[in-house]
Design a protein around this motif. Structure first.
Motif, PDB file in Angstrom:
ATOM      1  N   ALA A  37       5.245   7.919  -2.568  1.00  0.00           N
ATOM      2  CA  ALA A  37       4.268   9.014  -2.487  1.00  0.00           C
ATOM      3  C   ALA A  37       3.051   8.595  -1.659  1.00  0.00           C
ATOM      4  O   ALA A  37       2.544   9.380  -0.849  1.00  0.00           O
ATOM      5  CB  ALA A  37       3.840   9.441  -3.886  1.00  0.00           C
ATOM      6  N   ALA A  38       2.595   7.365  -1.852  1.00  0.00           N
ATOM      7  CA  ALA A  38       1.441   6.880  -1.091  1.00  0.00           C
ATOM      8  C   ALA A  38       1.754   6.815   0.398  1.00  0.00           C
ATOM      9  O   ALA A  38       0.925   7.190   1.232  1.00  0.00           O
ATOM     10  CB  ALA A  38       1.017   5.502  -1.618  1.00  0.00           C
ATOM     11  N   ILE A  39       2.956   6.372   0.732  1.00  0.00           N
ATOM     12  CA  ILE A  39       3.363   6.318   2.148  1.00  0.00           C
ATOM     13  C   ILE A  39       3.495   7.726   2.706  1.00  0.00           C
ATOM     14  O   ILE A  39       3.073   8.006   3.824  1.00  0.00           O
ATOM     15  CB  ILE A  39       4.668   5.505   2.303  1.00  0.00           C
ATOM     16  CG1 ILE A  39       4.389   4.022   2.032  1.00  0.00           C
ATOM     17  CG2 ILE A  39       5.279   5.699   3.683  1.00  0.00           C
ATOM     18  CD1 ILE A  39       5.626   3.147   1.949  1.00  0.00           C
ATOM     19  N   LEU A  40       4.053   8.634   1.917  1.00  0.00           N
ATOM     20  CA  LEU A  40       4.223  10.024   2.347  1.00  0.00           C
ATOM     21  C   LEU A  40       2.867  10.675   2.635  1.00  0.00           C
ATOM     22  O   LEU A  40       2.735  11.432   3.598  1.00  0.00           O
ATOM     23  CB  LEU A  40       4.954  10.814   1.257  1.00  0.00           C
ATOM     24  CG  LEU A  40       5.156  12.310   1.516  1.00  0.00           C
ATOM     25  CD1 LEU A  40       6.105  12.517   2.688  1.00  0.00           C
ATOM     26  CD2 LEU A  40       5.695  12.991   0.274  1.00  0.00           C
ATOM     27  N   HIS A  41       1.854  10.359   1.817  1.00  0.00           N
ATOM     28  CA  HIS A  41       0.538  10.970   1.993  1.00  0.00           C
ATOM     29  C   HIS A  41      -0.320  10.279   3.046  1.00  0.00           C
ATOM     30  O   HIS A  41      -1.434  10.710   3.308  1.00  0.00           O
ATOM     31  CB  HIS A  41      -0.195  11.024   0.652  1.00  0.00           C
ATOM     32  CG  HIS A  41       0.401  12.032  -0.269  1.00  0.00           C
ATOM     33  ND1 HIS A  41       1.290  11.687  -1.256  1.00  0.00           N
ATOM     34  CD2 HIS A  41       0.274  13.384  -0.321  1.00  0.00           C
ATOM     35  CE1 HIS A  41       1.667  12.784  -1.894  1.00  0.00           C
ATOM     36  NE2 HIS A  41       1.081  13.825  -1.346  1.00  0.00           N
ATOM     37  N   GLU A  42       0.192   9.229   3.632  1.00  0.00           N
ATOM     38  CA  GLU A  42      -0.534   8.549   4.705  1.00  0.00           C
ATOM     39  C   GLU A  42      -0.105   9.187   6.029  1.00  0.00           C
ATOM     40  O   GLU A  42       1.042   9.038   6.453  1.00  0.00           O
ATOM     41  CB  GLU A  42      -0.213   7.053   4.699  1.00  0.00           C
ATOM     42  CG  GLU A  42      -0.903   6.267   5.786  1.00  0.00           C
ATOM     43  CD  GLU A  42      -2.417   6.396   5.734  1.00  0.00           C
ATOM     44  OE1 GLU A  42      -2.999   6.574   6.828  1.00  0.00           O
ATOM     45  OE2 GLU A  42      -3.005   6.311   4.649  1.00  0.00           O
ATOM     46  N   PRO A  43      -0.999   9.927   6.691  1.00  0.00           N
ATOM     47  CA  PRO A  43      -0.614  10.698   7.876  1.00  0.00           C
ATOM     48  C   PRO A  43      -0.093   9.870   9.054  1.00  0.00           C
ATOM     49  O   PRO A  43       0.682  10.382   9.868  1.00  0.00           O
ATOM     50  CB  PRO A  43      -1.886  11.450   8.266  1.00  0.00           C
ATOM     51  CG  PRO A  43      -2.989  10.839   7.492  1.00  0.00           C
ATOM     52  CD  PRO A  43      -2.400  10.077   6.359  1.00  0.00           C
ATOM     53  N   THR A  44      -0.469   8.597   9.129  1.00  0.00           N
ATOM     54  CA  THR A  44      -0.031   7.784  10.266  1.00  0.00           C
ATOM     55  C   THR A  44       1.356   7.182  10.071  1.00  0.00           C
ATOM     56  O   THR A  44       1.914   6.616  11.009  1.00  0.00           O
ATOM     57  CB  THR A  44      -1.032   6.639  10.527  1.00  0.00           C
ATOM     58  OG1 THR A  44      -1.109   5.813   9.358  1.00  0.00           O
ATOM     59  CG2 THR A  44      -2.412   7.189  10.869  1.00  0.00           C
ATOM     60  N   LEU A  45       1.911   7.312   8.867  1.00  0.00           N
ATOM     61  CA  LEU A  45       3.216   6.711   8.573  1.00  0.00           C
ATOM     62  C   LEU A  45       4.297   7.775   8.417  1.00  0.00           C
ATOM     63  O   LEU A  45       4.027   8.872   7.951  1.00  0.00           O
ATOM     64  CB  LEU A  45       3.155   5.883   7.290  1.00  0.00           C
ATOM     65  CG  LEU A  45       2.202   4.689   7.297  1.00  0.00           C
ATOM     66  CD1 LEU A  45       2.157   4.048   5.920  1.00  0.00           C
ATOM     67  CD2 LEU A  45       2.604   3.672   8.344  1.00  0.00           C
ATOM     68  N   ILE A  49       1.844  -1.875   4.367  1.00  0.00           N
ATOM     69  CA  ILE A  49       1.579  -2.976   3.441  1.00  0.00           C
ATOM     70  C   ILE A  49       0.273  -2.717   2.687  1.00  0.00           C
ATOM     71  O   ILE A  49       0.199  -2.883   1.467  1.00  0.00           O
ATOM     72  CB  ILE A  49       1.541  -4.327   4.182  1.00  0.00           C
ATOM     73  CG1 ILE A  49       2.945  -4.677   4.701  1.00  0.00           C
ATOM     74  CG2 ILE A  49       0.999  -5.438   3.283  1.00  0.00           C
ATOM     75  CD1 ILE A  49       2.971  -5.859   5.650  1.00  0.00           C
ATOM     76  N   GLU A  50      -0.753  -2.286   3.401  1.00  0.00           N
ATOM     77  CA  GLU A  50      -2.049  -1.999   2.779  1.00  0.00           C
ATOM     78  C   GLU A  50      -1.929  -0.894   1.727  1.00  0.00           C
ATOM     79  O   GLU A  50      -2.449  -1.018   0.612  1.00  0.00           O
ATOM     80  CB  GLU A  50      -3.032  -1.568   3.873  1.00  0.00           C
ATOM     81  CG  GLU A  50      -4.390  -1.140   3.374  1.00  0.00           C
ATOM     82  CD  GLU A  50      -5.242  -0.560   4.496  1.00  0.00           C
ATOM     83  OE1 GLU A  50      -6.078   0.300   4.185  1.00  0.00           O
ATOM     84  OE2 GLU A  50      -5.064  -0.951   5.667  1.00  0.00           O
ATOM     85  N   VAL A  51      -1.240   0.190   2.076  1.00  0.00           N
ATOM     86  CA  VAL A  51      -1.057   1.315   1.155  1.00  0.00           C
ATOM     87  C   VAL A  51      -0.264   0.861  -0.073  1.00  0.00           C
ATOM     88  O   VAL A  51      -0.586   1.226  -1.206  1.00  0.00           O
ATOM     89  CB  VAL A  51      -0.346   2.483   1.880  1.00  0.00           C
ATOM     90  CG1 VAL A  51       0.169   3.518   0.918  1.00  0.00           C
ATOM     91  CG2 VAL A  51      -1.287   3.115   2.896  1.00  0.00           C
ATOM     92  N   THR A  52       0.749   0.043   0.132  1.00  0.00           N
ATOM     93  CA  THR A  52       1.588  -0.434  -0.967  1.00  0.00           C
ATOM     94  C   THR A  52       0.798  -1.335  -1.909  1.00  0.00           C
ATOM     95  O   THR A  52       0.901  -1.206  -3.130  1.00  0.00           O
ATOM     96  CB  THR A  52       2.820  -1.179  -0.417  1.00  0.00           C
ATOM     97  OG1 THR A  52       3.558  -0.283   0.413  1.00  0.00           O
ATOM     98  CG2 THR A  52       3.709  -1.690  -1.536  1.00  0.00           C
TER      99      THR A  52
END
Length: 104
Positions: free
Chosen positions: A47-55, A85-88
């Motif tokens: 979910a965090a990766i999905l909500h990160e617009p650059t990924l 990695i930062e988001v994770t």
């Protein structure tokens, strides 16, 4: 008859202990509770990766074992790897991040 009842009681006690031991974790296998925890962590990371617009979440695979998250897949840039990695790492419950992502 008393002997039979004791035998049955002993059988069920041993069966209960074996079942409980089967749910315990070992260094290479998770217990039931840990599996659920890892599933929750995996979901939060995705979910965090999905909500990160650059990924692109479709390009990054997430697997979790005992709180250790492995990221894999093919991404466009080193910046994408660093951001993933930062988001994770920011996700609650993540104890370690292993990067297996590769550049396209």
């Amino acid at each position: 008859m008393k002997h039979f009842i004791r035998l049955i009681s002993a059988f069920f006690m041993v069966l209960t202990l074996l079942i409980a031991a089967g749910c315990a974790s070992t260094p290479k296998h998770e217990g039931t509770g840990e599996y659920v925890d890892d599933s929750v962590i995996t979901g939060k990371v995705k979910a965090a990766i999905l909500h990160e617009p650059t990924l692109s979440s479709a390009e990054i695979n997430v697997e979790t074992f005992k709180g250790k998250v492995q990221l894999s897949g093919f991404v466009n840039s080193r910046a994408d790897i660093s951001k993933a990695i930062e988001v994770t790492r920011a996700v609650n419950g993540v104890s370690e991040v292993k990067n297996d992502m590769r550049l396209k």
